[in-house]
Scaffold this active site. Structure first.
Site, PDB file in Angstrom:
ATOM      1  N   GLY A   1       0.729  -1.301  -0.043  1.00 11.41           N
ATOM      2  CA  GLY A   1       0.030  -0.006   0.057  1.00 11.41           C
ATOM      3  C   GLY A   1       0.797   1.494  -0.107  1.00 11.41           C
ATOM      4  O   GLY A   1       0.129   2.351   0.270  1.00 11.41           O
ATOM      5  N   ALA A   2       2.017   1.219  -0.464  1.00  9.22           N
ATOM      6  CA  ALA A   2       2.932   2.382  -0.190  1.00  9.22           C
ATOM      7  C   ALA A   2       2.935   2.992  -1.699  1.00  9.22           C
ATOM      8  O   ALA A   2       3.730   3.954  -1.919  1.00  9.22           O
ATOM      9  CB  ALA A   2       4.398   1.954   0.119  1.00  9.22           C
TER      10      ALA A   2
ATOM     11  N   LEU B   1       4.410   1.405  -4.424  1.00  9.49           N
ATOM     12  CA  LEU B   1       5.503   1.068  -5.093  1.00  9.49           C
ATOM     13  C   LEU B   1       5.203  -0.571  -5.810  1.00  9.49           C
ATOM     14  O   LEU B   1       6.000  -0.929  -6.006  1.00  9.49           O
ATOM     15  CB  LEU B   1       6.585   0.597  -3.687  1.00  9.49           C
ATOM     16  CG  LEU B   1       7.398   1.803  -3.108  1.00  9.49           C
ATOM     17  CD1 LEU B   1       8.137   1.323  -1.994  1.00  9.49           C
ATOM     18  CD2 LEU B   1       7.645   2.821  -3.929  1.00  9.49           C
ATOM     19  N   GLY B   2       4.214  -0.577  -5.957  1.00  9.45           N
ATOM     20  CA  GLY B   2       3.786  -1.576  -6.778  1.00  9.45           C
ATOM     21  C   GLY B   2       3.611  -3.003  -6.358  1.00  9.45           C
ATOM     22  O   GLY B   2       3.989  -4.168  -6.760  1.00  9.45           O
ATOM     23  N   SER B   3       3.421  -3.023  -4.942  1.00 10.70           N
ATOM     24  CA  SER B   3       3.536  -4.245  -4.168  1.00 10.70           C
ATOM     25  C   SER B   3       2.458  -5.255  -4.756  1.00 10.70           C
ATOM     26  O   SER B   3       2.837  -6.731  -5.013  1.00 10.70           O
ATOM     27  CB  SER B   3       3.083  -4.209  -2.566  1.00 10.70           C
ATOM     28  OG  SER B   3       1.945  -3.682  -2.643  1.00 10.70           O
TER      29      SER B   3
ATOM     30  N   ALA C   1       1.253  -5.338  -7.952  1.00  3.99           N
ATOM     31  CA  ALA C   1       1.566  -5.817  -9.289  1.00  3.99           C
ATOM     32  C   ALA C   1       2.774  -6.676  -8.940  1.00  3.99           C
ATOM     33  O   ALA C   1       2.924  -7.870  -9.823  1.00  3.99           O
ATOM     34  CB  ALA C   1       1.942  -4.697 -10.052  1.00  3.99           C
ATOM     35  N   ALA C   2       3.687  -6.579  -8.197  1.00  6.65           N
ATOM     36  CA  ALA C   2       4.992  -7.399  -8.083  1.00  6.65           C
ATOM     37  C   ALA C   2       4.429  -8.744  -7.812  1.00  6.65           C
ATOM     38  O   ALA C   2       4.928 -10.069  -8.076  1.00  6.65           O
ATOM     39  CB  ALA C   2       5.824  -6.820  -7.047  1.00  6.65           C
TER      40      ALA C   2
ATOM     41  N   ASP D   1       2.079  -0.731 -13.601  1.00  6.07           N
ATOM     42  CA  ASP D   1       2.935  -1.459 -12.723  1.00  6.07           C
ATOM     43  C   ASP D   1       3.362  -2.884 -13.023  1.00  6.07           C
ATOM     44  O   ASP D   1       4.382  -3.050 -12.863  1.00  6.07           O
ATOM     45  CB  ASP D   1       1.992  -1.501 -11.600  1.00  6.07           C
ATOM     46  CG  ASP D   1       1.952  -0.105 -10.675  1.00  6.07           C
ATOM     47  OD1 ASP D   1       2.353   0.917 -11.241  1.00  6.07           O
ATOM     48  OD2 ASP D   1       1.626  -0.300  -9.617  1.00  6.07           O
TER      49      ASP D   1
HETATM   50  O1  PMV Z   1      -0.802   3.579  -6.933  1.00  9.54           O
HETATM   51  P1  PMV Z   1       0.245   3.452  -7.778  1.00  9.54           P
HETATM   52  O2  PMV Z   1       1.707   3.675  -7.602  1.00  9.54           O
HETATM   53  O3  PMV Z   1       0.350   1.954  -8.591  1.00  9.54           O
HETATM   54  O4  PMV Z   1       0.168   4.350  -9.069  1.00  9.54           O
HETATM   55  C1  PMV Z   1      -0.978   4.290  -9.873  1.00  9.54           C
HETATM   56  C2  PMV Z   1      -0.518   4.952 -10.996  1.00  9.54           C
HETATM   57  C3  PMV Z   1      -1.948   5.772 -11.478  1.00  9.54           C
HETATM   58  O5  PMV Z   1      -1.400   6.752 -12.543  1.00  9.54           O
HETATM   59  C4  PMV Z   1      -2.333   6.750 -10.624  1.00  9.54           C
HETATM   60  C5  PMV Z   1      -2.816   4.763 -11.794  1.00  9.54           C
HETATM   61  C6  PMV Z   1      -2.770   3.785 -13.065  1.00  9.54           C
HETATM   62  O6  PMV Z   1      -3.611   2.994 -13.283  1.00  9.54           O
HETATM   63  O7  PMV Z   1      -1.876   4.202 -13.852  1.00  9.54           O
END
Ligand code: PMV
Length: 333
Positions: free
Chosen positions: A112-113, A115-117, A119-120, A161
């Site tokens: 939840g930071a 940083l793409g946790s 997606a990773a 991500d």
């Molecule tokens: O929450 P994050 O760091 O995965 O950022 C999302 C990036 C956005 O452009 C706000 C949303 C997206 O789907 O690209």
């Protein structure tokens, strides 16, 4: 047979939010990774053991649409829905819906930071389970499946991500397609506010603002797109490293101002951004959706000063490197 795969976290260098409206963005993989072991189990169930996903450990089992939580921690459970979708998608892709799969996860990426946790974890799961089921997928194909997982779990996502987590390095991303840019070893410090914003809510907030005041918001989104184009030109240019850093730093500061203007900054994010600049960073901005989460600073030869400033400013600093590698198989036993 057991397969261990890993996938990196990411930061969005430029273009978050505007990427949702078809503008380009540049993202980079960083060297914090999520590790997923995958093996078969005798039942048809999907079993997920999350030993350490930067929230207290828990074990969750899914079977015949029922979910058994051996312990329940909200945020972790959210991450696990990405894992479950990833496993189901790969089983479908491999035509092996009959197999029971157990995955075991450990992660260095805070949940939840921004940083793409999520997606990773999805990408590492796809990497491990696809290899277990004998599917040969390229990193880019793993990224595409990761995007599908995000669409299923979140309903909307640009796909940036999972793509950068799967492919690694520096990516210029637009509407589902990407170009790999040469990797610049950026001396960065990431600052975590310790709170998290909901990407979904922040994306909706921007959309509402856009609908309410299109004449004002559209030029801002369009400027964000131009910032990204300029950043790409600088990365690809023959300028020497120091000039590249200086110009990119300037663009980071502009991009932060534009993100503030569309309503996604918070006091703690901006405090960390200004504290970093005062400590010598040549650029600092939000990274990701905002509303909490992280910022990052470009701080050649000032990384430890900036890290201290972030700590004093109430954030958690993380001196990190760009990761050239995306999803990778670590071990097969
Ligand atoms: O929450 P994050 O760091 O995965 O950022 C999302 C990036 C956005 O452009 C706000 C949303 C997206 O789907 O690209």
């Amino acid at each position: 047979m057991r397969v261990l795969a890993s996938a990196p976290a990411k930061i969005i260098l430029f273009g978050e939010h505007s990427v949702v409206y078809g503008k380009p963005a540049i993202a980079a993989a960083i060297d914090l990774r999520t590790y997923v072991w995958a093996s078969f189990n005798e039942k048809k169930a999907i079993k997920i053991e999350a030993k350490d996903i930067k929230v207290p450990g828990l074990t969750v089992s899914f079977s015949e649409n029922e979910i058994y939580f051996e312990s329940d921690y909200g945020r972790a459970a959210e991450v696990l829905s990405y894992v479950r979708q990833a496993i189901e998608l790969v089983k479908e892709e491999a035509d092996r819906e009959d197999r029971g799969i157990t995955v075991s996860i450990t992660s260095q990426i805070p949940v939840g930071a921004g940083l793409g946790s999520s997606a990773a974890v999805a990408v590492a799961t796809i990497g491990a389970v696809s290899r277990l089921l004998g599917l040969e997928l390229t990193p880019s194909e793993v990224g595409k499946l990761g995007h599908k997982v995000e669409l299923l779990v979140q309903g909307a996502s640009s796909g940036i991500d999972p793509t950068v987590s799967a492919v690694g390095g520096f990516l210029y991303y637009q509407k589902g397609s990407f170009e790999e840019l040469p990797v610049l070893e950026l001396p960065i410090v990431v600052g975590y506010t310790g709170t998290s914003g909901s990407t979904k809510e922040l994306v909706s907030k921007v959309r509402r603002n856009l609908e309410e005041m299109p004449d004002i918001m559209e030029p801002i989104i369009s400027s964000m797109g131009k910032v990204v184009e300029r950043a790409r030109e600088i990365i690809l240019s023959d300028y020497d490293r120091d000039i590249k850093f200086k110009l990119l730093g300037k663009l980071m500061n502009i991009n932060h101002g534009l993100l503030d203007a569309i309503g996604v900054s918070t006091k703690s994010l901006s405090d960390l951004v200004y504290a970093s600049r005062e400590a010598g960073a040549i650029g600092a901005k939000i990274t990701g959706a905002g509303g909490g989460g992280c910022m990052y600073a470009l701080a050649p030869s000032k990384q430890s000063e900036v890290a201290t400033a972030i700590k004093i400013g109430g954030g958690m600093p993380l001196i990190t490197k760009i990761s050239r590698e995306g999803v990778r198989i670590e071990d097969i036993t």
